[in-house]
Design a protein around this motif. Structure first.
Motif, PDB file in Angstrom:
ATOM      1  N   LYS A  21       1.058  -1.150   0.343  1.00 17.39           N
ATOM      2  CA  LYS A  21       0.123  -0.145   0.030  1.00 17.39           C
ATOM      3  C   LYS A  21       1.221   1.426  -0.036  1.00 17.39           C
ATOM      4  N   GLU A  33      -0.469   4.539  -1.178  1.00 14.30           N
ATOM      5  CA  GLU A  33      -1.788   4.696  -0.372  1.00 14.30           C
ATOM      6  C   GLU A  33      -1.514   5.275   1.349  1.00 14.30           C
ATOM      7  N   TRP A  93       0.767   5.272   4.771  1.00 14.52           N
ATOM      8  CA  TRP A  93       1.893   4.461   4.322  1.00 14.52           C
ATOM      9  C   TRP A  93       2.395   5.076   2.795  1.00 14.52           C
TER      10      TRP A  93
END
Length: 342
Positions: free
Chosen positions: A217, A220, A223
């Protein structure tokens, strides 16, 4: 939410030589000269608390941390009894630990020593092993000097006889002094892992790689913040290379690391560091877990994964929470791994 993706050790402790120290030759790796270094004298720990305290004062820091955790564990009686029993599977093992002086790696090594499992360490700075693990004979611990970032450092003799591998290398997510000397995520978590995996013989029975939750991730939030300098992306590249290598492997994605690391400028802090009440283990798959995990739990998960067949070819995320944990009970760990859900 913050995620710490650092598995390497902090700067080593500085000691003043006294009557509790002696100079010895560290056990050498095949094909290398022995390393002259300062080590701690060690004694055998008995089950009584008074003798344990006396002996712990002479143990290497990493081993002492493991002993302290054993004493506090609800399963300490069975654990202490198991220390004196050398199983046939343990006696046939030779475990190569890469990054063995880091925050997780030193606990892996200490646990292997506690189990009488022969280990070989691949280290950039072999002298750190002396401070952490004390005096060990060559039948117990061997030291090889090498840097996974440089393929030419990985002499084939390092891997002779190796049956299992645990890789705990890593660096900080953001630029720091730890990045000095080209110690960046790209060089450590990607190129280093790739070089190591490429050098391993096909006879290795299992490779366990410590990685991080969130690696799938990295584009995203939150992260992507941790991945500003590529640490999660490069860890994922290292994972993929291992999975595609054809070697039998298990990947342990750790949550935010707690407890330790056990290398610090403050010795008093090191002596107090344990898993506390965070012994219960949560294991998942699919990169869905978010939370913290004790370094002691990560180290134990790595060692358990070496022998649990169902973990081969699998990726697990791991956290720890308050409660009674599996300790070193292989059956409990097997159940945890087998019931992990995506």
């Amino acid at each position: 939410m913050a995620l710490i993706v650092s598995h390497m050790a902090s700067p080593p402790l500085s000691f003043t030589p006294n009557s509790h120290f002696q100079f010895v030759n560290l056990p050498k790796c095949p094909g290398q000269n022995p390393v002259f270094s300062l080590v701690l004298r060690t004694r055998t720990i008995s089950s009584s608390s008074s003798s344990s305290l006396r002996a712990e004062s002479s143990l290497g820091v990493g081993v002492r941390a493991i002993r302290e955790e054993v004493v506090q564990s609800p399963n300490s009686e069975s654990t202490l009894n198991s220390e004196t029993t050398l199983s046939s599977s343990s006696s046939s093992k030779l475990v190569l630990v890469v990054g063995g002086t880091g925050g997780v790696g030193q606990l892996v090594v200490a646990s292997l020593l506690n189990r009488n499992i022969k280990s070989r360490l691949l280290l950039r700075d072999p002298e750190k092993a002396a401070t952490l693990f004390g005096e060990q004979d060559e039948q117990t611990l061997q030291i090889c000097k090498g840097d996974t970032r440089n393929p030419e450092d990985l002499d084939p003799t390092f891997f002779e006889g190796v049956t299992h591998v645990i890789c705990c290398t890593g660096t900080t997510a953001f630029p720091s002094k730890r990045w000095d000397g080209d110690n960046t995520p790209e060089r450590v978590d990607w190129e280093g892992v790739k070089n190591l995996v490429s050098a391993l013989p096909p006879s290795v029975k299992r490779v366990v790689l410590v990685s991080s939750i969130g690696v799938t991730k990295f584009n995203e939030l939150p992260w992507s913040i941790m991945n500003l300098f590529g640490v999660l992306k490069y860890k994922k590249m290292g994972e993929d290379f291992l999975l595609n290598s054809g070697l039998p492997c298990t990947i342990i994605r750790a949550g935010r690391l707690t407890d330790g690391p056990y290398t610090s400028y403050d010795l008093n802090t090191l002596l107090k560091a344990t898993a506390g009440q965070r012994r219960a283990v949560l294991i998942g798959q699919g990169d869905k877990l978010v939370g913290e995990v004790s370094r002691l739990i990560v180290a134990e998960a790595c060692i358990q994964a070496l022998d649990i067949e169902s973990t081969e070819g699998k990726i697990y995320e791991i956290n720890s929470v308050e409660g009674e944990g599996p300790g070193d009970d292989q059956q409990k760990w097997r159940e945890l791994f087998e019931t992990a859900t995506k």
